[in-house]
Write a protein that holds these residues in place. Structure first.
Motif, PDB file in Angstrom:
ATOM      1  N   ARG A   1     -20.763 -28.233   6.563  1.00  0.00           N
ATOM      2  CA  ARG A   1     -20.060 -29.423   6.086  1.00  0.00           C
ATOM      3  C   ARG A   1     -18.941 -29.868   7.022  1.00  0.00           C
ATOM      4  N   ILE A   2     -18.290 -28.909   7.706  1.00  0.00           N
ATOM      5  CA  ILE A   2     -17.134 -29.277   8.533  1.00  0.00           C
ATOM      6  C   ILE A   2     -16.899 -28.231   9.609  1.00  0.00           C
ATOM      7  N   THR A   3     -16.513 -28.711  10.798  1.00  0.00           N
ATOM      8  CA  THR A   3     -16.025 -27.833  11.869  1.00  0.00           C
ATOM      9  C   THR A   3     -14.567 -28.206  12.093  1.00  0.00           C
ATOM     10  N   PRO A   4     -13.654 -27.509  11.443  1.00  0.00           N
ATOM     11  CA  PRO A   4     -12.249 -27.924  11.459  1.00  0.00           C
ATOM     12  C   PRO A   4     -11.504 -27.468  12.704  1.00  0.00           C
ATOM     13  N   ASP A   5     -10.423 -28.165  12.999  1.00  0.00           N
ATOM     14  CA  ASP A   5      -9.526 -27.745  14.068  1.00  0.00           C
ATOM     15  C   ASP A   5      -8.661 -26.576  13.630  1.00  0.00           C
ATOM     16  N   ILE A   6      -8.454 -26.429  12.321  1.00  0.00           N
ATOM     17  CA  ILE A   6      -7.687 -25.323  11.759  1.00  0.00           C
ATOM     18  C   ILE A   6      -8.119 -25.118  10.316  1.00  0.00           C
ATOM     19  N   VAL A   7      -8.018 -23.877   9.847  1.00  0.00           N
ATOM     20  CA  VAL A   7      -8.256 -23.546   8.445  1.00  0.00           C
ATOM     21  C   VAL A   7      -6.942 -23.103   7.827  1.00  0.00           C
ATOM     22  N   PHE A   8      -6.567 -23.735   6.730  1.00  0.00           N
ATOM     23  CA  PHE A   8      -5.471 -23.256   5.904  1.00  0.00           C
ATOM     24  C   PHE A   8      -6.092 -22.396   4.805  1.00  0.00           C
ATOM     25  N   TYR A   9      -5.787 -21.118   4.822  1.00  0.00           N
ATOM     26  CA  TYR A   9      -6.425 -20.181   3.901  1.00  0.00           C
ATOM     27  C   TYR A   9      -5.434 -19.714   2.842  1.00  0.00           C
ATOM     28  N   ASN A  10      -5.683 -20.097   1.590  1.00  0.00           N
ATOM     29  CA  ASN A  10      -4.871 -19.647   0.459  1.00  0.00           C
ATOM     30  C   ASN A  10      -5.484 -18.363  -0.083  1.00  0.00           C
ATOM     31  N   ALA A  11      -4.787 -17.236   0.184  1.00  0.00           N
ATOM     32  CA  ALA A  11      -5.318 -15.912  -0.154  1.00  0.00           C
ATOM     33  C   ALA A  11      -4.674 -15.359  -1.423  1.00  0.00           C
ATOM     34  N   GLY A  12      -4.658 -16.148  -2.479  1.00  0.00           N
ATOM     35  CA  GLY A  12      -4.067 -15.685  -3.731  1.00  0.00           C
ATOM     36  C   GLY A  12      -4.655 -14.359  -4.193  1.00  0.00           C
ATOM     37  N   VAL A  13      -3.776 -13.445  -4.630  1.00  0.00           N
ATOM     38  CA  VAL A  13      -4.259 -12.141  -5.108  1.00  0.00           C
ATOM     39  C   VAL A  13      -4.342 -12.100  -6.627  1.00  0.00           C
ATOM     40  N   ASP A  14      -4.201 -13.261  -7.277  1.00  0.00           N
ATOM     41  CA  ASP A  14      -4.362 -13.310  -8.723  1.00  0.00           C
ATOM     42  C   ASP A  14      -5.824 -13.218  -9.142  1.00  0.00           C
ATOM     43  N   VAL A  15      -6.714 -12.973  -8.178  1.00  0.00           N
ATOM     44  CA  VAL A  15      -8.106 -12.618  -8.491  1.00  0.00           C
ATOM     45  C   VAL A  15      -8.215 -11.143  -8.867  1.00  0.00           C
ATOM     46  N   HIS A  16      -7.129 -10.385  -8.742  1.00  0.00           N
ATOM     47  CA  HIS A  16      -7.153  -8.937  -8.977  1.00  0.00           C
ATOM     48  C   HIS A  16      -7.370  -8.621 -10.457  1.00  0.00           C
ATOM     49  N   ARG A  17      -8.037  -7.520 -10.717  1.00  0.00           N
ATOM     50  CA  ARG A  17      -8.371  -7.149 -12.103  1.00  0.00           C
ATOM     51  C   ARG A  17      -7.131  -6.848 -12.948  1.00  0.00           C
ATOM     52  N   ASP A  18      -6.007  -6.510 -12.295  1.00  0.00           N
ATOM     53  CA  ASP A  18      -4.790  -6.196 -13.040  1.00  0.00           C
ATOM     54  C   ASP A  18      -3.815  -7.367 -13.100  1.00  0.00           C
ATOM     55  N   ASP A  19      -4.198  -8.532 -12.584  1.00  0.00           N
ATOM     56  CA  ASP A  19      -3.297  -9.676 -12.601  1.00  0.00           C
ATOM     57  C   ASP A  19      -3.235 -10.270 -14.002  1.00  0.00           C
ATOM     58  N   ARG A  20      -2.024 -10.592 -14.447  1.00  0.00           N
ATOM     59  CA  ARG A  20      -1.881 -11.054 -15.833  1.00  0.00           C
ATOM     60  C   ARG A  20      -2.278 -12.510 -16.028  1.00  0.00           C
ATOM     61  N   LEU A  21      -2.436 -13.281 -14.940  1.00  0.00           N
ATOM     62  CA  LEU A  21      -2.859 -14.671 -15.075  1.00  0.00           C
ATOM     63  C   LEU A  21      -4.273 -14.918 -14.547  1.00  0.00           C
ATOM     64  N   GLY A  22      -4.917 -13.884 -14.036  1.00  0.00           N
ATOM     65  CA  GLY A  22      -6.249 -14.053 -13.472  1.00  0.00           C
ATOM     66  C   GLY A  22      -7.334 -13.749 -14.485  1.00  0.00           C
TER      67      GLY A  22
END
Length: 301
Positions: free
Chosen positions: A222-243
């Motif tokens: 879909r895209i070949t970007p000049d840069i990637v902004f990567y949001n690496a949120g750790v609220d995907v964790h099994r112990d996260d209270r909002l994930g």
């Protein structure tokens, strides 16, 4: 060389320990980075507060003036989740400038990370969901305006949809927004990114990583970007209270390695921001955020 890491002590706005937002995680993250030897005390790149003109590239000028003047309407403060004071305004300005700085370092070195950022619920008109300014939205606009890039990809793997980012770039074909998130999580009303994938609750490491591999291949077409902004949120964790997902530390580490390898093997710079992470055990959150910086350091050539 070492991974370029951006940090400012002002990222920690010194909230009460019982506040819903784990503000002290930023200082704890910097300390954990130093303990691991990823940076020394004098190695961090320290951003100055962002000029209001930068922020107005992505946000409504009236709202930006309210934040800089500590005069945000109560209804908007309620949507953000905390009062906009001199301290929280400075924090937002520095974190935003930090992502601009990290992006420029990534263009120079191939990869760089901010110890804050990923405030993806702030939309064009106002902040929301613990996000005052959308740092990635501002950074992409600044780099585009200065001619440093011609296009960008925002890859958002936080457990929550990057609704504010989708809003900011809804009419801008230069920035491709991709969000892979828990479908039944905040925000309840989703925005339309260029690519959205809502995941079912309880997805564990193996299924998640297989899905991510397919997503990365689809984005390649879909895209070949000049840069990637990567949001690496750790609220995907099994112990996260909002994930609502159920990844382990190992799963998050594999996720980061998959993302960095995919883009760095193609010669595409990656700017990492930490996104969300929520728990009463703030030290545990900080250690999960360290994973981004640890893995990113493997890709500094």
């Amino acid at each position: 060389m070492r991974l370029p890491i951006v940090h400012n002590p002002a990222y920690d706005a010194k909230f009460s320990p019982d506040h819903r937002f784990p503000m002290s995680k930023y200082q704890l993250l910097a300390e954990a980075i130093m303990r691991e030897g990823l940076a020394g005390p004098g190695d961090f790149h320290v951003p100055a507060p962002a000029p209001a003109a930068w922020v107005k590239l992505a946000h409504d000028p009236a709202y930006v003036d309210q934040v800089y003047g500590f005069d945000v309407p109560r209804a908007i403060e309620k949507a953000i989740g905390f009062d906009v004071t001199e301290r929280t305004s400075l924090r937002a300005q520095c974190a935003t400038a930090g992502t601009v700085m990290a992006a420029r370092l990534a263009l120079e070195h191939g990869v760089a990370c901010n110890t804050a950022g990923g405030s993806h619920h702030a939309g064009r008109m106002q902040g929301a969901g613990f996000c005052t300014f959308n740092d990635v939205g501002v950074a992409a606009h600044v780099l585009l305006a200065d001619g440093e890039i011609s296009n960008a990809l925002v890859l958002d793997l936080d457990v929550h949809q990057g609704d504010g980012t989708a809003d900011i770039f809804s009419d801008d074909i230069r920035v491709f927004t991709a969000s892979v998130h828990a479908d039944r999580n905040y925000p309840h009303v989703k925005q339309t990114s260029d690519y959205d994938l809502g995941l079912p609750d309880g997805m564990e490491d193996l299924a998640y990583l297989k899905t991510l591999a397919l997503v990365l291949e689809e984005l390649r077409d879909r895209i070949t970007p000049d840069i990637v902004f990567y949001n690496a949120g750790v609220d995907v964790h099994r112990d996260d209270r909002l994930g609502r997902l159920s990844l382990t530390d190992h799963g998050i580490e594999q996720r980061e390695r998959m993302v960095f390898a995919h883009f760095r093997q193609r010669g595409i710079p990656v700017c990492g921001v930490i996104g969300g992470g929520y728990s009463k055990d703030i030290e545990a959150i900080a250690l999960r955020h360290v994973i981004l910086h640890r893995v990113a350091s493997e890709f500094v050539f």
